[in-house]
Design a protein around this motif. Sequence first.
Motif, PDB file in Angstrom:
ATOM      1  N   THR A 111       0.829  -1.200   0.000  1.00 55.37           N
ATOM      2  CA  THR A 111       0.000   0.000   0.000  1.00 55.37           C
ATOM      3  C   THR A 111       0.868   1.257   0.000  1.00 55.37           C
ATOM      4  O   THR A 111       0.577   2.227  -0.707  1.00 55.37           O
ATOM      5  N   LEU A 115       0.845   3.993  -2.929  1.00 56.40           N
ATOM      6  CA  LEU A 115       0.610   5.413  -2.637  1.00 56.40           C
ATOM      7  C   LEU A 115       1.739   6.266  -3.220  1.00 56.40           C
ATOM      8  O   LEU A 115       1.489   7.287  -3.875  1.00 56.40           O
ATOM      9  N   LEU A 129      -3.626   9.182   1.762  1.00 56.76           N
ATOM     10  CA  LEU A 129      -4.178   7.828   1.673  1.00 56.76           C
ATOM     11  C   LEU A 129      -5.495   7.829   2.446  1.00 56.76           C
ATOM     12  O   LEU A 129      -5.522   8.136   3.640  1.00 56.76           O
ATOM     13  N   ALA A 131      -9.502   5.873   3.160  1.00 60.82           N
ATOM     14  CA  ALA A 131     -10.190   4.578   3.149  1.00 60.82           C
ATOM     15  C   ALA A 131     -11.636   4.825   3.525  1.00 60.82           C
ATOM     16  O   ALA A 131     -11.969   5.844   4.134  1.00 60.82           O
ATOM     17  N   TYR A 216      -5.606   8.941  -2.589  1.00 62.43           N
ATOM     18  CA  TYR A 216      -5.525   7.560  -3.060  1.00 62.43           C
ATOM     19  C   TYR A 216      -6.305   6.711  -2.077  1.00 62.43           C
ATOM     20  O   TYR A 216      -5.942   6.618  -0.900  1.00 62.43           O
ATOM     21  N   THR A 218      -7.545   3.371  -0.516  1.00 62.29           N
ATOM     22  CA  THR A 218      -7.242   1.941  -0.471  1.00 62.29           C
ATOM     23  C   THR A 218      -8.520   1.167  -0.187  1.00 62.29           C
ATOM     24  O   THR A 218      -9.404   1.654   0.523  1.00 62.29           O
ATOM     25  N   GLU A 223      -6.294  -2.287   6.970  1.00 66.15           N
ATOM     26  CA  GLU A 223      -4.864  -2.027   6.895  1.00 66.15           C
ATOM     27  C   GLU A 223      -4.483  -0.676   7.469  1.00 66.15           C
ATOM     28  O   GLU A 223      -3.358  -0.462   7.903  1.00 66.15           O
ATOM     29  N   THR A 224      -5.425   0.225   7.441  1.00 67.53           N
ATOM     30  CA  THR A 224      -5.103   1.592   7.821  1.00 67.53           C
ATOM     31  C   THR A 224      -5.593   1.921   9.235  1.00 67.53           C
ATOM     32  O   THR A 224      -5.502   3.051   9.674  1.00 67.53           O
TER      33      THR A 224
END
Length: 456
Positions: A111, A115, A129, A131, A216, A218, A223-224
């Motif tokens: 990721t 990015l 980034l 989400a 961007y 994801t 994950e974030t």
Amino acid sequence: MSKRFAVILAAGKGTRMKSDLYKVLHPVCGKAMVQHVVDQLQGCNIEKTIAVTGHGAELVKERLGTEVEYVLQEEQLGTGHAVMQADALLAGEKGTTVVLCGDTPLITQNTIDALLEYHETQGAKVTVLTAKADDPTGYGRVIRDENDAVKRIVEHKDANTEERYVQEINTATYCFDNEALFEALTHVNNDNVQGEYYLPDVIEILQKQGEAIAAYQTADFNETMGVNDRVALSRAEKEMQQRINEQHMRNGVSFIDSDSTYIESDVKIGKDTVVYPGVVLQGETSIGNYCVIGPHTEMKNSTINDETTVKQSVVHNSQVGKRVSIGPFSHIRPQSDISDDVRIGNFVEVKKTKMGNKSKASHLSYLGDAEIGAEVNVGCGSITVNYDGKNKHLTKIEDGAFIGCNSNLIAPVNVGAGAYVAAGSTITEDVPGEALAIARERQTNKEKYASKINKK
Ligand code: UD1
Ligand code: CA
């Protein structure tokens, strides 16, 4: 590709963790959260990685060592203020600076790479980034204009009702044009609900300066995930555990019940090994091919070689050879070195002991501070008496010796090669090779004893 730098924010105390341990040092699958982030950056072609430390700075430095450079944020005045501290090491550099938080342990190299690449191809001054969160509570929200371009980020606490409905969140991972970042940071103020200098405010500042802003998104919110409290910490553990187990499965390891198997980040397992439920593998543990581990086995910092079986047992800081059988219910304590084809059976405790090839201790023994040769048989219930109340002493049992059941070997003592120790002996002196030692009271039978007693 322009030069790449990284800044990891790790100065916060983590009040919401309600812990004496600084937030970014809390482990996820055995590894500090901030260490996960540093590890994922490896392989992203970063010239210089800077950790911003504050609370627990010395401990964070101890953990991360020389992998990164450090700047100190003496007072935690916000994420923008934190990044500003890196000015001393990054000012004037041309290139891309990726900023990450030490409390997002699930972020992956893929990721970060994606990015960075997106940022570099867009030519934006900042790429954030983002989400989509099912429950965005607590996160900064990404506010876009009517053309869907990112305008700014508003913190949960500062957001109005309408903004709180926004599900696109700031993951707090960003790429910046390095020079634009430090220039914009000089304009950030702390005029907000928390009275902090917010890093995300840089986005609005650059946007107002007419600079290109990119986002961007994801697909994987997990994950974030930012870990701010123990609930999130436990979710992160679960997620990381699944990720680790899946990786092992892809490498050829079978799991009978992955959900009940806990394997830390640095553990290695060979192919065709089967892991049963209730297994915990920690630290620098390495397991060979064709092993059977568990059910219910705990291992830490140990090496297990091919075709070994360990059931319902605990193994710490020890080496175990090939085709060894351990358990059920054995305890292998630190500094033990078990060679090939050894058998350690139920209720056997082994500590700081070497066991040579094909030796056996099949039932109910304590073997501490011992050097045991090859093909030795330690009978049921035999123990090394290694401790005199002050010091520990060595017991040596040479190749092929046979220790009868329920013997005490009072150390320091040496049993020579091929010697026999009779069952029930308490051995206080060395036994020469090939000899038989009997060290117990001779049996006397008192005839008709019972009837004499009964008469009285
Ligand atoms: C931050 C973002 C939020 C985002 C969320 C994602 C800000 C203002 N908000 O919120 O938009 O959705 O992360 O997880 O950036 N830190 C310092 N020094 C400080 C303050 C914080 O080093 O003065 C570090 C912390 O140790 C932590 C990281 O920065 O690792 C993020 O700080 P935290 O307080 O957790 O921010 P959030 O409220 O989660
Ligand atoms: Ca956070």
